[in-house]
Design a protein around this motif. Structure first.
Motif, PDB file in Angstrom:
ATOM      1  N   ASP A  96       0.830  -1.209   0.000  1.00 10.74           N
ATOM      2  CA  ASP A  96       0.000   0.000   0.000  1.00 10.74           C
ATOM      3  C   ASP A  96       0.864   1.258   0.000  1.00 10.74           C
ATOM      4  OD1 ASP A  96      -2.256  -1.548  -0.015  1.00 10.74           O
ATOM      5  OD2 ASP A  96      -2.667  -1.320   2.135  1.00 10.74           O
ATOM      6  N   LEU A  97       1.945   1.245   0.793  1.00  9.55           N
ATOM      7  CA  LEU A  97       2.840   2.395   0.846  1.00  9.55           C
ATOM      8  C   LEU A  97       3.527   2.603  -0.499  1.00  9.55           C
ATOM      9  CD1 LEU A  97       4.063   4.617   2.594  1.00  9.55           C
ATOM     10  CD2 LEU A  97       5.848   3.003   3.250  1.00  9.55           C
ATOM     11  N   SER A  98       3.934   1.532  -1.143  1.00 10.35           N
ATOM     12  CA  SER A  98       4.562   1.622  -2.457  1.00 10.35           C
ATOM     13  C   SER A  98       3.583   2.202  -3.474  1.00 10.35           C
ATOM     14  CB  SER A  98       5.035   0.245  -2.902  1.00 10.35           C
ATOM     15  OG  SER A  98       5.568   0.301  -4.202  1.00 10.35           O
ATOM     16  N   ALA A  99       2.349   1.739  -3.444  1.00  3.60           N
ATOM     17  CA  ALA A  99       1.331   2.264  -4.360  1.00  3.60           C
ATOM     18  C   ALA A  99       1.076   3.742  -4.097  1.00  3.60           C
ATOM     19  CB  ALA A  99       0.038   1.467  -4.218  1.00  3.60           C
ATOM     20  N   LEU A 100       1.063   4.127  -2.819  1.00  4.57           N
ATOM     21  CA  LEU A 100       0.851   5.530  -2.464  1.00  4.57           C
ATOM     22  C   LEU A 100       1.986   6.396  -2.991  1.00  4.57           C
ATOM     23  CD1 LEU A 100      -0.745   7.672  -0.889  1.00  4.57           C
ATOM     24  CD2 LEU A 100       0.632   7.088   1.108  1.00  4.57           C
ATOM     25  N   VAL A 101       3.223   5.926  -2.830  1.00  2.53           N
ATOM     26  CA  VAL A 101       4.376   6.682  -3.326  1.00  2.53           C
ATOM     27  C   VAL A 101       4.307   6.819  -4.843  1.00  2.53           C
ATOM     28  CG1 VAL A 101       6.884   6.597  -3.609  1.00  2.53           C
ATOM     29  CG2 VAL A 101       5.879   6.146  -1.371  1.00  2.53           C
ATOM     30  N   HIS A 102       3.971   5.736  -5.534  1.00  2.00           N
ATOM     31  CA  HIS A 102       3.857   5.808  -7.000  1.00  2.00           C
ATOM     32  C   HIS A 102       2.759   6.775  -7.414  1.00  2.00           C
ATOM     33  CE1 HIS A 102       6.830   2.847  -8.085  1.00  2.00           C
ATOM     34  NE2 HIS A 102       6.339   1.993  -7.202  1.00  2.00           N
ATOM     35  N   ASP A 103       1.647   6.765  -6.704  1.00  2.00           N
ATOM     36  CA  ASP A 103       0.564   7.691  -7.020  1.00  2.00           C
ATOM     37  C   ASP A 103       0.979   9.138  -6.772  1.00  2.00           C
ATOM     38  OD1 ASP A 103      -1.009   5.568  -7.750  1.00  2.00           O
ATOM     39  OD2 ASP A 103      -2.191   5.531  -5.888  1.00  2.00           O
ATOM     40  N   GLU A 104       1.717   9.375  -5.675  1.00  2.00           N
ATOM     41  CA  GLU A 104       2.187  10.728  -5.380  1.00  2.00           C
ATOM     42  C   GLU A 104       3.162  11.209  -6.455  1.00  2.00           C
ATOM     43  OE1 GLU A 104       1.344  12.935  -3.057  1.00  2.00           O
ATOM     44  OE2 GLU A 104      -0.163  11.590  -2.230  1.00  2.00           O
ATOM     45  N   ILE A 105       4.031  10.329  -6.919  1.00  2.00           N
ATOM     46  CA  ILE A 105       4.973  10.688  -7.978  1.00  2.00           C
ATOM     47  C   ILE A 105       4.218  11.009  -9.264  1.00  2.00           C
ATOM     48  CG2 ILE A 105       6.787   9.764  -9.487  1.00  2.00           C
ATOM     49  CD1 ILE A 105       7.869   8.271  -7.017  1.00  2.00           C
ATOM     50  N   ALA A 106       3.212  10.212  -9.584  1.00  7.61           N
ATOM     51  CA  ALA A 106       2.413  10.481 -10.786  1.00  7.61           C
ATOM     52  C   ALA A 106       1.694  11.822 -10.675  1.00  7.61           C
ATOM     53  CB  ALA A 106       1.409   9.351 -11.007  1.00  7.61           C
ATOM     54  N   LEU A 107       1.173  12.124  -9.482  1.00  4.50           N
ATOM     55  CA  LEU A 107       0.499  13.404  -9.268  1.00  4.50           C
ATOM     56  C   LEU A 107       1.488  14.557  -9.419  1.00  4.50           C
ATOM     57  CD1 LEU A 107      -1.974  15.052  -8.417  1.00  4.50           C
ATOM     58  CD2 LEU A 107      -1.307  14.659  -6.039  1.00  4.50           C
ATOM     59  N   ALA A 108       2.678  14.408  -8.842  1.00  4.02           N
ATOM     60  CA  ALA A 108       3.686  15.461  -8.952  1.00  4.02           C
ATOM     61  C   ALA A 108       4.080  15.684 -10.408  1.00  4.02           C
ATOM     62  CB  ALA A 108       4.913  15.101  -8.116  1.00  4.02           C
ATOM     63  N   LYS A 109       4.239  14.597 -11.172  1.00  3.78           N
ATOM     64  CA  LYS A 109       4.577  14.726 -12.592  1.00  3.78           C
ATOM     65  C   LYS A 109       3.485  15.474 -13.342  1.00  3.78           C
ATOM     66  CE  LYS A 109       7.509  10.660 -13.256  1.00  3.78           C
ATOM     67  NZ  LYS A 109       7.609   9.344 -13.917  1.00  3.78           N
ATOM     68  N   ALA A 110       2.237  15.135 -13.048  1.00  2.00           N
ATOM     69  CA  ALA A 110       1.127  15.802 -13.729  1.00  2.00           C
ATOM     70  C   ALA A 110       1.091  17.289 -13.393  1.00  2.00           C
ATOM     71  CB  ALA A 110      -0.198  15.140 -13.347  1.00  2.00           C
ATOM     72  N   GLU A 111       1.304  17.626 -12.104  1.00  2.00           N
ATOM     73  CA  GLU A 111       1.291  19.034 -11.711  1.00  2.00           C
ATOM     74  C   GLU A 111       2.462  19.781 -12.343  1.00  2.00           C
ATOM     75  OE1 GLU A 111       1.290  18.840  -7.457  1.00  2.00           O
ATOM     76  OE2 GLU A 111      -0.886  18.830  -7.345  1.00  2.00           O
ATOM     77  N   ILE A 112       3.634  19.171 -12.359  1.00  2.00           N
ATOM     78  CA  ILE A 112       4.805  19.819 -12.950  1.00  2.00           C
ATOM     79  C   ILE A 112       4.602  20.006 -14.445  1.00  2.00           C
ATOM     80  CG2 ILE A 112       7.250  19.473 -13.497  1.00  2.00           C
ATOM     81  CD1 ILE A 112       7.523  18.221 -10.701  1.00  2.00           C
ATOM     82  N   ARG A 113       4.040  18.993 -15.109  1.00  2.00           N
ATOM     83  CA  ARG A 113       3.776  19.094 -16.541  1.00  2.00           C
ATOM     84  C   ARG A 113       2.843  20.278 -16.812  1.00  2.00           C
ATOM     85  NH1 ARG A 113       1.939  14.125 -17.245  1.00  2.00           N
ATOM     86  NH2 ARG A 113       4.039  13.294 -17.314  1.00  2.00           N
ATOM     87  N   GLN A 114       1.819  20.448 -15.980  1.00  2.00           N
ATOM     88  CA  GLN A 114       0.883  21.561 -16.149  1.00  2.00           C
ATOM     89  C   GLN A 114       1.592  22.895 -15.918  1.00  2.00           C
ATOM     90  OE1 GLN A 114      -2.166  21.239 -17.279  1.00  2.00           O
ATOM     91  NE2 GLN A 114      -2.568  23.420 -17.224  1.00  2.00           N
ATOM     92  N   ASP A 115       2.463  22.955 -14.892  1.00  2.00           N
ATOM     93  CA  ASP A 115       3.199  24.189 -14.619  1.00  2.00           C
ATOM     94  C   ASP A 115       4.156  24.519 -15.760  1.00  2.00           C
ATOM     95  OD1 ASP A 115       1.906  24.572 -12.242  1.00  2.00           O
ATOM     96  OD2 ASP A 115       3.507  23.713 -11.000  1.00  2.00           O
ATOM     97  N   VAL A 116       4.786  23.505 -16.342  1.00  2.00           N
ATOM     98  CA  VAL A 116       5.694  23.739 -17.469  1.00  2.00           C
ATOM     99  C   VAL A 116       4.911  24.298 -18.656  1.00  2.00           C
ATOM    100  CG1 VAL A 116       7.140  22.583 -19.189  1.00  2.00           C
ATOM    101  CG2 VAL A 116       7.442  22.080 -16.764  1.00  2.00           C
ATOM    102  N   LYS A 117       3.728  23.750 -18.907  1.00  2.00           N
ATOM    103  CA  LYS A 117       2.901  24.266 -20.004  1.00  2.00           C
ATOM    104  C   LYS A 117       2.550  25.726 -19.764  1.00  2.00           C
ATOM    105  CE  LYS A 117       0.746  19.895 -21.374  1.00  2.00           C
ATOM    106  NZ  LYS A 117      -0.515  19.132 -21.405  1.00  2.00           N
ATOM    107  N   ARG A 118       2.187  26.054 -18.522  1.00  2.00           N
ATOM    108  CA  ARG A 118       1.857  27.451 -18.203  1.00  2.00           C
ATOM    109  C   ARG A 118       3.085  28.337 -18.348  1.00  2.00           C
ATOM    110  NH1 ARG A 118      -1.388  25.700 -12.937  1.00  2.00           N
ATOM    111  NH2 ARG A 118      -3.379  25.197 -13.910  1.00  2.00           N
ATOM    112  N   GLY A 119       4.247  27.839 -17.934  1.00  2.00           N
ATOM    113  CA  GLY A 119       5.480  28.608 -18.055  1.00  2.00           C
ATOM    114  C   GLY A 119       5.837  28.873 -19.507  1.00  2.00           C
ATOM    115  N   VAL A 120       5.667  27.879 -20.365  1.00  2.00           N
ATOM    116  CA  VAL A 120       5.942  28.053 -21.791  1.00  2.00           C
ATOM    117  C   VAL A 120       4.982  29.075 -22.382  1.00  2.00           C
ATOM    118  CG1 VAL A 120       5.840  26.911 -24.040  1.00  2.00           C
ATOM    119  CG2 VAL A 120       7.018  25.808 -22.141  1.00  2.00           C
TER     120      VAL A 120
END
Length: 158
Positions: free
Chosen positions: A32-56
Protein backbone atom coordinates in the motif's frame (compact mmCIF):
# COMPACT_ATOMS: atom_id res chain seq x y z
CA UNK A 1 -0.45 -22.30 7.14
CA UNK A 2 -3.63 -24.34 7.62
CA UNK A 3 -6.52 -22.75 9.44
CA UNK A 4 -6.39 -23.38 13.16
CA UNK A 5 -2.60 -23.98 13.23
CA UNK A 6 -0.68 -21.83 15.65
CA UNK A 7 1.69 -19.20 14.28
CA UNK A 8 5.17 -19.77 15.80
CA UNK A 9 5.62 -16.03 16.43
CA UNK A 10 2.21 -15.60 18.05
CA UNK A 11 1.27 -15.87 21.67
CA UNK A 12 0.18 -19.49 21.20
CA UNK A 13 -3.40 -18.90 20.08
CA UNK A 14 -4.70 -20.02 16.72
CA UNK A 15 -5.62 -17.24 14.24
CA UNK A 16 -9.29 -16.65 13.63
CA UNK A 17 -10.88 -17.39 10.27
CA UNK A 18 -9.82 -14.62 7.82
CA UNK A 19 -7.29 -13.14 10.24
CA UNK A 20 -3.90 -12.27 8.68
CA UNK A 21 -0.49 -12.83 10.19
CA UNK A 22 1.92 -10.01 11.07
CA UNK A 23 4.01 -10.86 7.99
CA UNK A 24 0.95 -10.63 5.75
CA UNK A 25 -0.06 -7.34 7.35
CA UNK A 26 3.47 -5.97 6.89
CA UNK A 27 3.53 -7.09 3.25
CA UNK A 28 0.14 -5.46 2.63
CA UNK A 29 1.24 -2.24 4.33
CA UNK A 30 4.44 -2.18 2.26
CA UNK A 31 2.48 -2.74 -0.95
CA UNK A 32 0.00 0.00 0.00
CA UNK A 33 2.84 2.40 0.85
CA UNK A 34 4.56 1.62 -2.46
CA UNK A 35 1.33 2.26 -4.36
CA UNK A 36 0.85 5.53 -2.46
CA UNK A 37 4.38 6.68 -3.33
CA UNK A 38 3.86 5.81 -7.00
CA UNK A 39 0.56 7.69 -7.02
CA UNK A 40 2.19 10.73 -5.38
CA UNK A 41 4.97 10.69 -7.98
CA UNK A 42 2.41 10.48 -10.79
CA UNK A 43 0.50 13.40 -9.27
CA UNK A 44 3.69 15.46 -8.95
CA UNK A 45 4.58 14.73 -12.59
CA UNK A 46 1.13 15.80 -13.73
CA UNK A 47 1.29 19.03 -11.71
CA UNK A 48 4.80 19.82 -12.95
CA UNK A 49 3.78 19.09 -16.54
CA UNK A 50 0.88 21.56 -16.15
CA UNK A 51 3.20 24.19 -14.62
CA UNK A 52 5.69 23.74 -17.47
CA UNK A 53 2.90 24.27 -20.00
CA UNK A 54 1.86 27.45 -18.20
CA UNK A 55 5.48 28.61 -18.06
CA UNK A 56 5.94 28.05 -21.79
CA UNK A 57 2.72 29.93 -22.53
CA UNK A 58 3.87 32.81 -20.30
CA UNK A 59 7.30 32.86 -21.94
CA UNK A 60 5.77 32.99 -25.41
CA UNK A 61 3.47 35.82 -24.32
CA UNK A 62 6.39 37.81 -22.90
CA UNK A 63 8.39 37.23 -26.09
CA UNK A 64 5.54 38.46 -28.28
CA UNK A 65 5.06 41.48 -26.01
CA UNK A 66 8.78 42.27 -26.31
CA UNK A 67 8.67 42.10 -30.11
CA UNK A 68 5.63 44.39 -30.20
CA UNK A 69 7.33 46.83 -27.82
CA UNK A 70 10.49 46.85 -29.95
CA UNK A 71 8.44 47.45 -33.09
CA UNK A 72 6.72 50.40 -31.42
CA UNK A 73 9.97 52.25 -30.63
CA UNK A 74 10.47 53.67 -34.15
CA UNK A 75 6.84 54.71 -34.34
CA UNK A 76 6.99 56.45 -30.99
CA UNK A 77 10.29 58.10 -31.97
CA UNK A 78 8.74 59.52 -35.12
CA UNK A 79 5.71 60.67 -33.16
CA UNK A 80 7.94 62.45 -30.63
CA UNK A 81 9.96 64.12 -33.38
CA UNK A 82 6.87 65.29 -35.24
CA UNK A 83 5.36 66.41 -31.94
CA UNK A 84 8.41 68.60 -31.33
CA UNK A 85 8.04 69.95 -34.87
CA UNK A 86 4.44 70.83 -34.08
CA UNK A 87 5.75 72.92 -31.16
CA UNK A 88 7.68 75.07 -33.63
CA UNK A 89 11.08 73.37 -34.02
CA UNK A 90 12.39 72.38 -37.42
CA UNK A 91 12.17 68.70 -38.31
CA UNK A 92 15.95 68.23 -38.20
CA UNK A 93 16.22 69.60 -34.66
CA UNK A 94 13.24 67.52 -33.57
CA UNK A 95 14.87 64.29 -34.71
CA UNK A 96 18.20 65.38 -33.19
CA UNK A 97 16.55 65.99 -29.81
CA UNK A 98 14.81 62.58 -29.88
CA UNK A 99 18.05 60.84 -30.90
CA UNK A 100 19.94 62.71 -28.16
CA UNK A 101 17.36 61.59 -25.60
CA UNK A 102 17.93 57.98 -26.64
CA UNK A 103 21.71 58.45 -26.33
CA UNK A 104 21.28 59.91 -22.84
CA UNK A 105 19.06 56.98 -21.87
CA UNK A 106 21.64 54.52 -23.25
CA UNK A 107 24.44 56.28 -21.33
CA UNK A 108 22.43 56.19 -18.10
CA UNK A 109 21.66 52.49 -18.50
CA UNK A 110 25.33 51.82 -19.33
CA UNK A 111 26.45 53.60 -16.15
CA UNK A 112 23.97 51.59 -14.08
CA UNK A 113 25.28 48.37 -15.64
CA UNK A 114 28.88 49.41 -14.98
CA UNK A 115 28.05 50.18 -11.34
CA UNK A 116 26.44 46.75 -10.99
CA UNK A 117 29.47 45.04 -12.53
CA UNK A 118 31.84 46.82 -10.16
CA UNK A 119 29.94 45.33 -7.20
CA UNK A 120 30.81 41.81 -8.34
CA UNK A 121 33.34 40.25 -5.97
CA UNK A 122 35.64 37.29 -6.19
CA UNK A 123 34.27 34.04 -4.75
CA UNK A 124 36.37 34.38 -1.57
CA UNK A 125 35.07 31.23 0.15
CA UNK A 126 35.63 29.11 -2.95
CA UNK A 127 39.15 30.45 -3.40
CA UNK A 128 39.93 29.75 0.26
CA UNK A 129 38.54 26.21 -0.03
CA UNK A 130 40.56 25.49 -3.15
CA UNK A 131 43.68 26.90 -1.49
CA UNK A 132 43.12 24.70 1.58
CA UNK A 133 42.63 21.64 -0.62
CA UNK A 134 45.79 22.50 -2.54
CA UNK A 135 47.75 22.81 0.72
CA UNK A 136 46.48 19.43 1.90
CA UNK A 137 47.36 17.78 -1.40
CA UNK A 138 50.83 19.31 -1.41
CA UNK A 139 51.57 17.68 1.96
CA UNK A 140 49.96 14.37 1.05
CA UNK A 141 52.30 11.41 0.80
CA UNK A 142 52.01 9.21 -2.29
CA UNK A 143 53.00 6.11 -0.27
CA UNK A 144 51.83 4.50 2.95
CA UNK A 145 53.36 5.94 6.08
CA UNK A 146 56.08 3.99 7.82
CA UNK A 147 55.72 2.92 11.43
CA UNK A 148 58.19 5.66 12.41
CA UNK A 149 56.07 8.31 10.68
CA UNK A 150 52.96 7.00 12.39
CA UNK A 151 54.69 7.10 15.78
CA UNK A 152 56.01 10.61 15.10
CA UNK A 153 52.53 11.78 14.04
CA UNK A 154 51.00 10.32 17.23
CA UNK A 155 53.64 12.01 19.36
CA UNK A 156 55.33 8.82 20.51
CA UNK A 157 58.68 9.89 18.96
CA UNK A 158 60.02 13.39 19.02
Amino acid sequence: MPAGAADPSSNGRAPYEGERSVGQLFAAATADLSALVHDEIALAKAEIRQDVKRGVAGGVSISVAGVVALASIPMLSFAAAYGLQALGLTLGWSFLIVGGAYLLLAALLGLLALRSFKKIEKPHRTIAGVQATTDVLKNARPRPATQEEIDRGLGRIK
